[in-house]
Design a protein around this motif. Structure first.
Motif, PDB file in Angstrom:
ATOM      1  N   VAL A  58     -30.949 -24.226 -25.288  1.00 45.05           N
ATOM      2  CA  VAL A  58     -32.080 -23.492 -25.872  1.00 45.05           C
ATOM      3  C   VAL A  58     -31.675 -22.066 -26.211  1.00 45.05           C
ATOM      4  O   VAL A  58     -31.973 -21.551 -27.300  1.00 45.05           O
ATOM      5  CB  VAL A  58     -33.276 -23.506 -24.905  1.00 45.05           C
ATOM      6  CG1 VAL A  58     -34.426 -22.677 -25.462  1.00 45.05           C
ATOM      7  CG2 VAL A  58     -33.740 -24.930 -24.634  1.00 45.05           C
ATOM      8  N   THR A  61     -29.291 -22.034 -29.220  1.00 44.67           N
ATOM      9  CA  THR A  61     -30.027 -22.262 -30.473  1.00 44.67           C
ATOM     10  C   THR A  61     -30.817 -21.024 -30.870  1.00 44.67           C
ATOM     11  O   THR A  61     -30.894 -20.667 -32.051  1.00 44.67           O
ATOM     12  CB  THR A  61     -30.961 -23.468 -30.325  1.00 44.67           C
ATOM     13  OG1 THR A  61     -30.196 -24.608 -29.905  1.00 44.67           O
ATOM     14  CG2 THR A  61     -31.646 -23.786 -31.635  1.00 44.67           C
ATOM     15  N   SER A  65     -30.315 -18.884 -34.278  1.00 46.51           N
ATOM     16  CA  SER A  65     -31.462 -18.723 -35.181  1.00 46.51           C
ATOM     17  C   SER A  65     -31.735 -17.259 -35.469  1.00 46.51           C
ATOM     18  O   SER A  65     -32.010 -16.879 -36.618  1.00 46.51           O
ATOM     19  CB  SER A  65     -32.692 -19.395 -34.571  1.00 46.51           C
ATOM     20  OG  SER A  65     -32.462 -20.776 -34.347  1.00 46.51           O
ATOM     21  N   VAL A 160     -37.219 -24.789 -39.791  1.00 48.63           N
ATOM     22  CA  VAL A 160     -37.826 -25.485 -38.657  1.00 48.63           C
ATOM     23  C   VAL A 160     -37.067 -26.766 -38.337  1.00 48.63           C
ATOM     24  O   VAL A 160     -36.748 -27.063 -37.169  1.00 48.63           O
ATOM     25  CB  VAL A 160     -39.313 -25.788 -38.953  1.00 48.63           C
ATOM     26  CG1 VAL A 160     -39.912 -26.632 -37.834  1.00 48.63           C
ATOM     27  CG2 VAL A 160     -40.097 -24.494 -39.122  1.00 48.63           C
ATOM     28  N   TYR A 164     -34.884 -27.505 -34.728  1.00 46.96           N
ATOM     29  CA  TYR A 164     -35.130 -28.606 -33.795  1.00 46.96           C
ATOM     30  C   TYR A 164     -33.982 -29.606 -33.773  1.00 46.96           C
ATOM     31  O   TYR A 164     -33.653 -30.164 -32.709  1.00 46.96           O
ATOM     32  CB  TYR A 164     -36.452 -29.294 -34.134  1.00 46.96           C
ATOM     33  CG  TYR A 164     -37.652 -28.519 -33.662  1.00 46.96           C
ATOM     34  CD1 TYR A 164     -37.975 -28.453 -32.314  1.00 46.96           C
ATOM     35  CD2 TYR A 164     -38.456 -27.824 -34.563  1.00 46.96           C
ATOM     36  CE1 TYR A 164     -39.071 -27.728 -31.877  1.00 46.96           C
ATOM     37  CE2 TYR A 164     -39.555 -27.099 -34.133  1.00 46.96           C
ATOM     38  CZ  TYR A 164     -39.855 -27.052 -32.786  1.00 46.96           C
ATOM     39  OH  TYR A 164     -40.932 -26.331 -32.347  1.00 46.96           O
ATOM     40  N   LEU A 167     -31.278 -28.031 -31.736  1.00 44.82           N
ATOM     41  CA  LEU A 167     -31.646 -28.029 -30.319  1.00 44.82           C
ATOM     42  C   LEU A 167     -31.398 -29.388 -29.675  1.00 44.82           C
ATOM     43  O   LEU A 167     -30.927 -29.476 -28.536  1.00 44.82           O
ATOM     44  CB  LEU A 167     -33.120 -27.630 -30.184  1.00 44.82           C
ATOM     45  CG  LEU A 167     -33.694 -27.531 -28.764  1.00 44.82           C
ATOM     46  CD1 LEU A 167     -32.981 -26.436 -27.981  1.00 44.82           C
ATOM     47  CD2 LEU A 167     -35.194 -27.272 -28.823  1.00 44.82           C
ATOM     48  N   ASP A 168     -31.698 -30.464 -30.385  1.00 46.20           N
ATOM     49  CA  ASP A 168     -31.599 -31.814 -29.821  1.00 46.20           C
ATOM     50  C   ASP A 168     -30.395 -32.586 -30.348  1.00 46.20           C
ATOM     51  O   ASP A 168     -30.355 -33.821 -30.223  1.00 46.20           O
ATOM     52  CB  ASP A 168     -32.878 -32.600 -30.148  1.00 46.20           C
ATOM     53  CG  ASP A 168     -34.110 -31.959 -29.544  1.00 46.20           C
ATOM     54  OD1 ASP A 168     -33.990 -31.341 -28.471  1.00 46.20           O
ATOM     55  OD2 ASP A 168     -35.198 -32.068 -30.153  1.00 46.20           O
TER      56      ASP A 168
END
Length: 377
Positions: A58, A61, A65, A160, A164, A167-168
């Motif tokens: 997290v 990321t 970002s 967006v 995500y 992140l995953d």
């Protein structure tokens, strides 16, 4: 009991057909998701490196970002307005450039003044063809960009989706890996690693080459005094990933503009040409070997064919997926050749018949004892 090979081939063929049908019908809708996925794939190694330095996924990321947001704001405040202004000025200056070109040609080729001359008619036909194609291209771009998906939605959705997916990313890869067919999982993993190596070597390396060359061309052309140096350098750098096209388009545009701006000053025009010659030398001998490498397995002709074919069939989305699909097809083709070379179809009787004995080893050896008995007899 394993599924027969014929059924497996049919199922994989159906999966590929479904994939291309989805791209065909939902390509414009999938565009921001494809771009977001490409950004996440590009940034995943950076996130992995930050994790090895002690950050959580997290936090890594979030750091990436924030850095991307800061870079985007700096570009909006500094570079993008200049690019837009130069592009607008270049478009506004196009009629004047065309008039100067016509006067230049009439001065040196008086036959062009005759409306019945072959050269005049040929140039007129070329001009009409370019004009019609340009109108079709502009209409297609406006239709696909404004009629299917709005630019505002694109700008909002892509970051967006990229956030995500980044992140995953590791969890998604592990989940997909757990769903692989057990009989073919090792082979699929090996092919996936090879495809990833090709993409990592080409996409990430080529993006770096585009950024370096685009910056070099823009700065060098502006220092040389070319009026639209920034936009020409940006165009040349942006399309460098297409083999030979970036240097050809950028060099032609820059030298053409230099001829109108510096006509008669051949030294200045030579400087513009030398900038692109140095850029090509750097790309072929320094940047591409170091950043892309020679073992990515994407031949320039194959890449040009993939970009042309997928761009024609699927539009702009097809050009985005052309490189990964071309890389996958290349890896699968090499795997198929490898399987063919190890098959009975290729080896024939040589794979069935036992190897012939060595002529030296096939000779009977006479022992000393038997030899001595023979001699005594």
């Amino acid at each position: 009991m394993a599924l027969p090979n014929k059924d497996q081939i049919r199922l994989w063929g159906i999966a590929a057909a479904v994939f291309f049908l989805v791209i065909w019908f939902l390509g414009d809708v999938l565009l921001p998701f494809i771009v977001g996925g490409a950004i996440a794939y590009f940034l995943d190694p950076i996130a992995d490196r930050l994790e090895r330095l002690g950050l959580s996924r997290v936090a890594a990321t979030a750091v990436i970002s924030l850095a991307a947001l800061l870079l985007f704001v700096l570009m909006v405040l500094s570079v993008i307005p200049t690019l837009v202004n130069q592009l607008t000025a270049l478009i506004n200056a196009a009629p004047d450039i065309a008039r100067k070109l016509q006067g230049f040609l009439l001065e040196r080729f008086p036959d062009l003044a005759d409306s019945t001359s072959t050269i005049r008619q040929t140039l007129a036909e070329i001009g009409l063809a370019i004009q019609s194609r340009g109108a079709e291209l502009a209409q297609g771009v406006l239709t696909s960009a404004l009629g299917v998906i709005s630019i505002v939605l694109f700008i909002v959705v892509v970051p967006v989706v990229a956030f995500y997916l980044l992140l995953d990313w590791d969890d998604m890869v592990a989940r997909i890996d757990s769903m692989l067919p057990l009989d073919h999982a090792p082979t699929i993993r090996r092919l996936a690693r090879e495809i990833d190596a090709v993409l990592a070597g080409f996409v990430r390396g080529q993006v770096s080459v585009c950024l370096v060359l685009g910056t070099y061309y823009a700065v060098a052309l502006m220092l040389a005094g070319l009026q639209f140096g920034l936009i020409v350098g940006a165009i040349a750098g942006a399309i460098t990933f297409i083999p030979y096209i970036g240097a050809l388009v950028g060099g032609t545009l820059a030298i053409g503009l230099a001829l109108f701006q510096f006509w008669g000053d051949w030294f200045q025009i030579g400087i513009i040409a030398a900038i692109f010659a140095i850029g090509q030398f750097m790309e072929g001998n320094v940047l591409t070997p170091r950043l892309v490498g020679k073992s990515v397995g994407l031949h320039p002709v194959w890449l040009l064919f993939a970009l042309s074919a997928f761009g024609t069939i699927f539009g702009f989305v097809g050009m985005l997926i052309a490189v990964p699909v071309a890389a996958a097809i290349g890896v699968l083709t090499r795997f198929a050749i490898e399987q063919y070379r190890s098959s009975l179809l290729y080896q024939g009787k040589a794979a069935i018949l036992p190897a012939a004995p060595d002529p030296v080893d096939s000779k009977p050896r006479r022992s000393r004892k038997s030899g001595g008995a023979g001699e005594g007899a």
